[in-house]
Design a protein around this motif. Structure first.
Motif, short mmCIF file in Angstrom:
data_model
loop_
_atom_site.label_atom_id
_atom_site.label_comp_id
_atom_site.label_asym_id
_atom_site.label_seq_id
_atom_site.Cartn_x
_atom_site.Cartn_y
_atom_site.Cartn_z
N THR A 92 -10.84 -50.93 40.53
CA THR A 92 -11.35 -51.92 40.46
C THR A 92 -12.82 -51.49 39.91
O THR A 92 -13.19 -50.40 40.45
N GLN A 98 -24.79 -57.19 44.99
CA GLN A 98 -24.06 -58.32 44.89
C GLN A 98 -22.71 -57.74 44.06
O GLN A 98 -21.57 -57.95 44.40
N LYS A 157 -20.66 -55.33 46.17
CA LYS A 157 -19.91 -56.27 47.30
C LYS A 157 -18.80 -56.77 46.57
O LYS A 157 -17.75 -56.67 47.14
N SER A 158 -18.88 -57.32 45.30
CA SER A 158 -17.79 -57.94 44.91
C SER A 158 -16.75 -56.88 44.37
O SER A 158 -15.57 -57.34 44.37
N LEU A 183 -16.12 -54.21 46.16
CA LEU A 183 -15.37 -53.90 47.47
C LEU A 183 -14.33 -55.02 47.83
O LEU A 183 -13.38 -54.89 48.22
N GLU A 184 -14.86 -56.41 47.45
CA GLU A 184 -13.95 -57.65 47.86
C GLU A 184 -12.65 -57.52 47.08
O GLU A 184 -11.75 -58.17 47.24
N ARG A 185 -12.88 -56.88 45.89
CA ARG A 185 -11.57 -57.04 45.01
C ARG A 185 -10.66 -55.77 45.26
O ARG A 185 -9.77 -55.43 44.58
N THR A 186 -11.16 -54.73 46.07
CA THR A 186 -10.50 -53.41 46.57
C THR A 186 -9.35 -53.40 47.53
O THR A 186 -9.50 -54.11 48.40
N SER A 242 -10.06 -49.57 50.73
CA SER A 242 -11.17 -49.76 51.51
C SER A 242 -11.36 -49.00 52.56
O SER A 242 -12.53 -48.55 52.90
N LEU A 270 -23.55 -52.64 52.38
CA LEU A 270 -22.11 -52.66 52.21
C LEU A 270 -21.50 -52.44 53.43
O LEU A 270 -20.30 -52.23 53.62
#
Ligand SMILES: Nc1ncnc2c1ncn2[C@@H]1O[C@H](COP(=O)(O)OP(=O)(O)OP(=O)(O)O)[C@@H](O)[C@H]1O
Length: 333
Positions: free
Chosen positions: A171, A257, A260-261, A263-266, A271, A299
C-alpha cells in the motif's frame, strides 16, 4: 570488462550519484541557471543554487523538478546529462548500467525521455525504479522477506509513504507536501505576522535552524533579515521555534493523515510487523525536528529516523544494482 554500476537519485531538491565501489560521488542541488535571452545553461548544481533569488533580469535559476514533477523537461535532461558527463562515464572501461530513481508521478513519456538521456550520456542499460522502495532498501530494511516494512520518505517536492513486503509495494501514497511547502508556509507566516518579505533560502534556513513540528520540544530563536512590506527597507526580526511549529502545523498534519490512511489500508498481518519493526523516516524532511516524535504519537507505532536519511535513495540504488536479478524492477523499453 569491468563496468561500474551507477545509481542516480534524481530528486526535486538534490541529485545524488552512487558509483559501485566508490560510494556517493556527487551530491548537488537540482538547480540550473539559464540565460533567458539565449536559453544557454550558465551553471548547474551548487553554483546555480547560489544564484537563486539573486539573479539579474536576464538570468533565471530554475528548479526543473519542482513539486515532485518534471516542470521543465529540457532543463531536467540537460541537468542529468551534465551530472553524468561530470563522472566521465565514457572513460569507464565498458558502458555501465544506470539505475535512476525519479519522482513517483512522472508520465511514461517522461520516463522514456529520462532513460534516453541517460543512454545518450553513456549508459548501457538504464533502469528506473520507484523511490520509496529504494529508500527503504537504502535505510537497511530487508524488504524481500514476507513481512511488513513501512517507510515515510519526505523529500523536497513529495512525501512518499509505502508499506513493502516481498520486494514490492503493498500500500502506498504519494503527496505533494514536503520540504518546499514547509519553506513556503514559513515564508507566508513571516509575511502575515511581521509584514516582512523573505526569500526561499531564508525560509529554509529558519526550518533547519529552529523549526520543530512537535509542540514544546525545541526552544530556539534565529535573527533573520528581509524587506519590510510597508517601508520597503531591510529589517531584522527574531523568529522562535514555537512560531515555526505553528506555521507548519497544518502542512505536517497532511503528512500524518496520509500515513494514517496507508496504515488503515494495510493488511493486518503486515500492520503487526510494523508495530514490531517501526516506521523508518528517510529524505531530508526526516531531519525536521520533532517529525519522528509527532508521527510516533499519532500513528501509535515506533518511528525511527534512518542513518543519513538524505543518502538512503542513492545508497539503495547501489544495493539494488548489486541484487538486480532478484529484483522485479520496472524496465522501460
Ligand atoms: N536539517 C533539516 N531539517 C529540515 N529539513 C531539512 C533538513 N535538511 C534538509 N532538509 C530539507 O530536505 C529537503 C530535501 O530532501 P531530499 O534531498 O531528500 O529531497 P529530494 O529527494 O531531492 O526530493 P523528492 O524526494 O521530492 O524528489 C529540502 O526541502 C530541505 O530543506
Amino acid at each position: 570488462m569491468f563496468a561500474r554500476d551507477i545509481g542516480i537519485d534524481l530528486g526535486t531538491a538534490n541529485v545524488l550519484i552512487h558509483v559501485k565501489g566508490k560510494g556517493i560521488v556527487l551530491n548537488e542541488p537540482s538547480v540550473v541557471a539559464i540565460d533567458k535571452n539565449t536559453n544557454r545553461v550558465l551553471a548547474v548544481g551548487e553554483e546555480a543554487r547560489r544564484m537563486v533569488g539573486r539573479t539579474p533580469g536576464n538570468i533565471v535559476a530554475i528548479r526543473p523538478l519542482k513539486d515532485g514533477v518534471i516542470a521543465d523537461f529540457d532543463i531536467t535532461e540537460a541537468m542529468l546529462k551534465y551530472f553524468i558527463n561530470k563522472l566521465d562515464v565514457k572513460g569507464f572501461l565498458s558502458k555501465p548500467r544506470i539505475l535512476i530513481c525519479c519522482p513517483t508521478n512522472i508520465t511514461s513519456i517522461e520516463q522514456k525521455a529520462i532513460k534516453e538521456a541517460a543512454e545518450k550520456s553513456g549508459g548501457k542499460k538504464v533502469f528506473l525504479e520507484e523511490e520509496p522502495k529504494v529508500a527503504a532498501i537504502g535505510a537497511g530494511m530487508d524488504i524481500f522477506q514476507p513481512s511488513g516494512n513501512m517507510v515515510v520518505d519526505i523529500g523536497g517536492g513529495t512525501t512518499d509513504i509505502a508499506v513493502l513486503s516481498m520486494g514490492d509495494i503493498v500500500t502506498s501514497s504519494s503527496i505533494k507536501m514536503a520540504g518546499d511547502k514547509f519553506d513556503n508556509e514559513i515564508l507566508h507566516f513571516i509575511k502575515r505576522k511581521y509584514k516582512l518579505l523573505i526569500g526561499e533560502r531564508t525560509a529554509e534556513n529558519i526550518k533547519i535552524q529552529v523549526a520543530t513540528v512537535f509542540r514544546d520540544s525545541r526552544h530556539e530563536t534565529i535573527e533573520i533579515r528581509g524587506r519590510d512590506m510597508v517601508t520597503g527597507l531591510p529589517r531584522t526580526i527574531t523568529v522562535s521555534s514555537e512560531e515555526v511549529e505553528e506555521a507548519l502545523r497544518e502542512s505536517v498534519s497532511i503528512i500524518v493523515q496520509a500515513a494514517k490512511s496507508v496504515l488503515e489500508r494495510t493488511p493486518p498481518e503486515l500492520s503487526a510487523d510494523i508495530i514490531d519493526r517501526g516506521v523508518i523516516l528517510t529524505g531530508g524532511g526526516a531531519l525536521l525536528h520533532g517529525m519522528d516524535m509527532l508521527l510516533a504519537e499519532e500513528l501509535k507505532v515506533p518511528v525511527l529516523v534512518a542513518e543519513e536519511p538524505m543518502d538512503c535513495v542513492a545508497i539503495g540504488t547501489g544495493i539494488m544494482l548489486d541484487n538486480m536479478d532478484k529484483i522485479s524492477s520496472r524496465r522501460f523499453g
